[in-house]
Design a protein around this motif. Structure first.
Motif, PDB file in Angstrom:
ATOM      1  N   GLU A   1      42.240  47.341  39.403  1.00 35.12           N
ATOM      2  CA  GLU A   1      41.576  46.043  39.505  1.00 35.12           C
ATOM      3  C   GLU A   1      40.352  45.996  38.583  1.00 35.12           C
ATOM      4  O   GLU A   1      40.033  44.958  38.001  1.00 35.12           O
ATOM      5  CB  GLU A   1      41.135  45.784  40.951  1.00 35.12           C
ATOM      6  CG  GLU A   1      42.265  45.773  41.969  1.00 35.12           C
ATOM      7  CD  GLU A   1      43.001  44.444  41.999  1.00 35.12           C
ATOM      8  OE1 GLU A   1      42.449  43.448  41.497  1.00 35.12           O
ATOM      9  OE2 GLU A   1      44.124  44.404  42.527  1.00 35.12           O
TER      10      GLU A   1
ATOM     11  N   THR B   1      34.540  43.168  41.525  1.00 32.41           N
ATOM     12  CA  THR B   1      35.553  44.234  41.550  1.00 32.41           C
ATOM     13  C   THR B   1      35.288  45.216  42.686  1.00 32.41           C
ATOM     14  O   THR B   1      34.153  45.346  43.153  1.00 32.41           O
ATOM     15  CB  THR B   1      35.569  45.015  40.219  1.00 32.41           C
ATOM     16  OG1 THR B   1      34.291  45.655  40.031  1.00 32.41           O
ATOM     17  CG2 THR B   1      35.864  44.104  39.050  1.00 32.41           C
TER      18      THR B   1
ATOM     19  N   ASP C   1      50.321  45.013  41.350  1.00 31.17           N
ATOM     20  CA  ASP C   1      49.464  46.180  41.108  1.00 31.17           C
ATOM     21  C   ASP C   1      50.183  47.191  40.210  1.00 31.17           C
ATOM     22  O   ASP C   1      50.948  48.029  40.692  1.00 31.17           O
ATOM     23  CB  ASP C   1      49.098  46.835  42.445  1.00 31.17           C
ATOM     24  CG  ASP C   1      48.068  47.940  42.282  1.00 31.17           C
ATOM     25  OD1 ASP C   1      47.781  48.329  41.141  1.00 31.17           O
ATOM     26  OD2 ASP C   1      47.547  48.423  43.306  1.00 31.17           O
TER      27      ASP C   1
ATOM     28  N   LYS D   1      46.303  39.632  35.558  1.00 33.27           N
ATOM     29  CA  LYS D   1      46.442  39.877  36.993  1.00 33.27           C
ATOM     30  C   LYS D   1      47.421  38.862  37.580  1.00 33.27           C
ATOM     31  O   LYS D   1      47.443  37.709  37.158  1.00 33.27           O
ATOM     32  CB  LYS D   1      45.071  39.736  37.669  1.00 33.27           C
ATOM     33  CG  LYS D   1      45.040  39.928  39.191  1.00 33.27           C
ATOM     34  CD  LYS D   1      43.623  39.708  39.711  1.00 33.27           C
ATOM     35  CE  LYS D   1      43.553  39.712  41.236  1.00 33.27           C
ATOM     36  NZ  LYS D   1      43.731  41.046  41.805  1.00 33.27           N
TER      37      LYS D   1
ATOM     38  N   PHE E   1      40.270  43.912  46.165  1.00 33.05           N
ATOM     39  CA  PHE E   1      40.885  43.228  45.027  1.00 33.05           C
ATOM     40  C   PHE E   1      39.784  42.620  44.152  1.00 33.05           C
ATOM     41  O   PHE E   1      38.722  42.256  44.646  1.00 33.05           O
ATOM     42  CB  PHE E   1      41.820  42.114  45.515  1.00 33.05           C
ATOM     43  CG  PHE E   1      42.754  42.557  46.607  1.00 33.05           C
ATOM     44  CD1 PHE E   1      43.829  43.377  46.334  1.00 33.05           C
ATOM     45  CD2 PHE E   1      42.553  42.151  47.919  1.00 33.05           C
ATOM     46  CE1 PHE E   1      44.682  43.792  47.344  1.00 33.05           C
ATOM     47  CE2 PHE E   1      43.394  42.557  48.939  1.00 33.05           C
ATOM     48  CZ  PHE E   1      44.466  43.386  48.651  1.00 33.05           C
TER      49      PHE E   1
END
Length: 711
Positions: free
Chosen positions: A90, A81, A426, A307, A63
């Motif tokens: 991500e 990342t 996601d 996110k 993640f």
């Protein structure tokens, strides 16, 4: 009041292939700034970045992680990342909000496949970029080869700012050609001594210094004139020129590192705060309606959510960047996408898995907040009275599909909740309830991506699930003309049922002539939801069937086309001509002609040389030259037709057409064959006829399954 103003906030994203050292570098940066007093390691499972249980178990980042540090009057937000393209979502979301990217290159491996894939996204976002060659303390390190590969892949815009005096276990000196200084580190790393460049290195250093000056000057007329006048640029001029060139995506400075031994991270951080742009120095955001939104702390408050993470016992944590104004706790913002007003109850700065309360965040900063009930990734929130909507992140299409089901019956609703949450966190995961295949499907990026999804479902939602092979969405069609008739007659006291239909069916294609030997009274084309067309002709003469019954005949045909006679798959590209029949003045009705139409179509279809079609996907594999043969060999075992090989940098791109039925397990197979050095993407291309022996097998399997259901 915020501790740092907009011009003193920098946001960077660490990028690179798995194993290039991103998490270790982030640990060095936090340590150098004094935020932690001991550097954690991947092996000891105690880094600030890789805090998640699953990451510690697997030994790599999965993640993206937000951290921050304070360095010489600046706040630097750091987003670490993952390095596998299974988790590319991500990476993309982090790039969307970063002001500068730091691309780590492994000095042992050079430019790797994932580096190339990530680079494409940096080009799309026009992110200012720094290269950092890491692992120079490895005995297999080759700085010159790595730089040559970087220039080969990314152009001569890659500029050497530093080079190592020695490589391998003895690495401890870095020559900086911007400052014309040598940094000498102790074995334990940390703060180096600044020394003059040794005589034997002066010629090389001066040559690289000159290249650096000329590259900077060539991108700025003012600096070019100054360089012509004086034959030199001072350090401040070079920093100014570099910043401008980086913002324009014209130059990419390259530094040296050993993150493992903490050598070079301090100089990199100094460059970030001295040269790399703040958000207010980058081009302003453009809203979807074309308005310009400057990054100004005194402007109207506007944030972009990039996110979300669901935390047990807490709820959803939304990560965002402030693109305008100053966001304060207690403020109400309007979600432009949903139209719902959201109250920002708490504001946090984030340090890995730690949340630090703050009262406000200024334009350019990145933070998080809890419990925005109607806000999701890609949403823009702003003060009331504005209609700002910032450009959303475009996530890549999936490469892999599996069916999912619960092991215990009765837990389907709990699974739906888990999958919904998975999708919220996601966006590169797509959930589909397929009516055609009668399966619940997960579309994702690869087998590692899928393994993480399974882990989340089982650990966070306490559900036992299994993945199964998704059924293939075959299609059925015909290859020749056939005629058939069917009489439906039923008498059971009172009004009965009667309908008789004569029908001709033919394979349909664009531009074909009208039916031969039939009187056409009407024609309708029906584009099918599953692709292709049904063309339906009324060729009835003399009122043999009343016109009002033709929609029922059509309904019967359409119903059978949804469960084809061969395998129960959808039927496509058929022309149907109803040319005769009989009806009864009392017993004929809609249901009679629907049944007659369905059965006449079924019989005609079986006589019309039926053909099963399978979905064919275009697959592109990017791999190093030395494993091209192995990749092609594997593709050929999957009935692939290799259409060509193109050079892409120093990688080979294999382009092939592969039946979807043969793509099962391809992600893990490719990783195994190439030791993770190849990547692929796929997309639907066309439907094509299956080979005869496979068609026979599919028909037999379907017949057997139907008989078992009847028992």
């Amino acid at each position: 009041m915020a501790e740092f103003d907009t011009s003193h906030v920098k946001s960077i994203v660490l990028l690179g292939h798995a194993g290039s050292g991103k998490t270790t570098l982030a640990e060095c940066m936090l340590y150098e700034a004094g935020l932690i007093n001991r550097r954690g390691t991947i092996a000891e499972r105690n880094t600030v970045g890789d805090y998640h249980e699953l990451e510690q178990e697997r030994g790599n980042s999965i993640f993206s992680k937000l951290m921050h540090t304070k360095w010489r009057g600046y706040k630097i937000n750091i987003i670490d990342t993952p390095g596998y393209d299974d988790f590319v979502g991500e990476v993309i979301s982090a790039l969307r909000v970063a002001d500068t990217g730091v691309m780590l290159l492994n000095a042992v491996m050079g430019v790797e496949v994932t580096t190339d894939i990530i680079w494409d996204y940096t080009e799309q976002f026009k992110t200012p970029m720094i290269f950092a060659v890491n692992k120079l303390d490895d005995d297999r390190a080759d700085f010159d080869r790595t730089v040559a590969e970087a220039k080969n892949h990314f152009g001569n815009k890659v500029l050497v700012v530093q080079y190592p005096r020695q490589q391998g276990a003895g690495f401890h000196e870095i020559i900086d050609v911007l400052r014309m200084t040598m940094y000498k580190f102790r074995d334990t790393g940390g703060k180096p001594d600044k020394l003059p460049i040794p005589d034997e290195e002066k010629a090389r250093a001066e040559e690289l210094h000159k290249e650096l000056i000329e590259a900077i000057a060539s991108n700025d007329e003012f600096l070019m004139e100054k360089y012509f006048d004086k034959g030199e640029l001072d350090e401040d001029d070079m920093k100014m020129g570099l910043k401008k060139a980086m913002i324009n995506h014209d130059l990419f400075p390259l530094f040296c590192l050993s993150a493992e031994r903490n050598m070079g991270s301090g100089r990199l951080m100094g460059f970030i705060d001295n040269v790399c742009p703040s958000a207010n120095e980058m081009p302003s955001q453009i809203t979807r309606t074309g308005n310009i939104l400057p990054c100004d702390a005194n402007g109207p408050a506007c944030i972009f959510v990039y996110k979300t993470v669901s935390e047990p016992h807490v709820g959803e944590l939304s990560y965002f960047k402030v693109y305008s104004g100053t966001v304060k706790s207690g403020m109400e913002l309007e979600n432009e996408t949903t139209g719902v007003s959201e109250k920002i109850n708490q504001l946090f700065m984030v340090e890995g898995n730690k949340r630090i309360n703050t009262n406000e965040l200024v334009a350019g900063d990145i933070g998080a907040t809890l419990k925005l009930r109607n806000t999701h990734v890609n949403n823009t929130l702003h003060i009331k009275g504005k209609n700002y909507e910032l450009t959303p992140i475009e996530f890549p299409l999936p490469n892999m599909t599996v069916a999912i089901e619960t092991i215990k019956k009765g837990e389907e609703e709990k699974l739906s909740v888990a999958l919904h949450q998975l999708r919220e966190e996601d966006p590169t995961i797509i959930i589909e309830h397929s009516q055609e295949l009668k399966q619940l499907l997960i579309h994702c990026q690869g087998d590692m991506h899928l393994a993480v999804a399974k882990w989340k479902i089982e650990h966070n939602h306490k559900l036992e699930v299994r993945f199964t092979k998704p059924r293939i969405p075959y299609r059925e069609t015909i290859r020749k003309m056939a005629d058939a008739s069917y009489r439906h007659k039923k008498q059971s006291g009172g009004a009965g049922q009667f309908g008789e239909v004569f029908m001709r069916i033919e394979p349909w294609h664009e531009g074909m002539p009208e039916p031969a030997g039939l009187n056409v009274r009407g024609r309708d084309t029906y584009p099918l939801d599953w692709g292709g067309n049904l063309v339906f002709y009324n060729c009835i003469v003399g009122g043999a069937i009343d016109t009002r019954f033709l929609p029922s005949v059509l309904k019967g045909v359409m119903e059978k086309m949804q469960t084809g006679p061969l395998t129960g798959s959808y039927v496509r590209d058929v022309r149907v001509c109803v040319y005769d029949g009989k009806m009864h003045p009392v017993d004929s009705n809609d249901i009679s002609f629907k049944i007659a139409g369905l059965q006449a179509f079924r019989q005609a279809f079986q006589q019309a040389d039926p053909q099963i079609l399978e979905p064919i996907y275009q697959v592109e594999v990017l791999c190093p030259d030395d494993i091209t043969g192995a990749v092609m060999g594997d593709l050929q075992t999957r009935r692939a037709i290799v259409e060509g090989i193109d050079a892409e940098g120093h990688f080979q791109k294999i382009i092939a057409k592969v039946p979807l039925a043969e793509m099962e397990g391809y992600s893990s197979s490719l990783r195994s064959i190439t030791q993770g050095r190849a990547k692929f993407k796929s997309k639907f291309h066309e439907y094509a006829a299956v080979p005869y022996d496979l068609q026979r097998k599919l028909i037999d399997e379907y017949s057997k399954a139907e008989k078992e259901e009847l028992v």
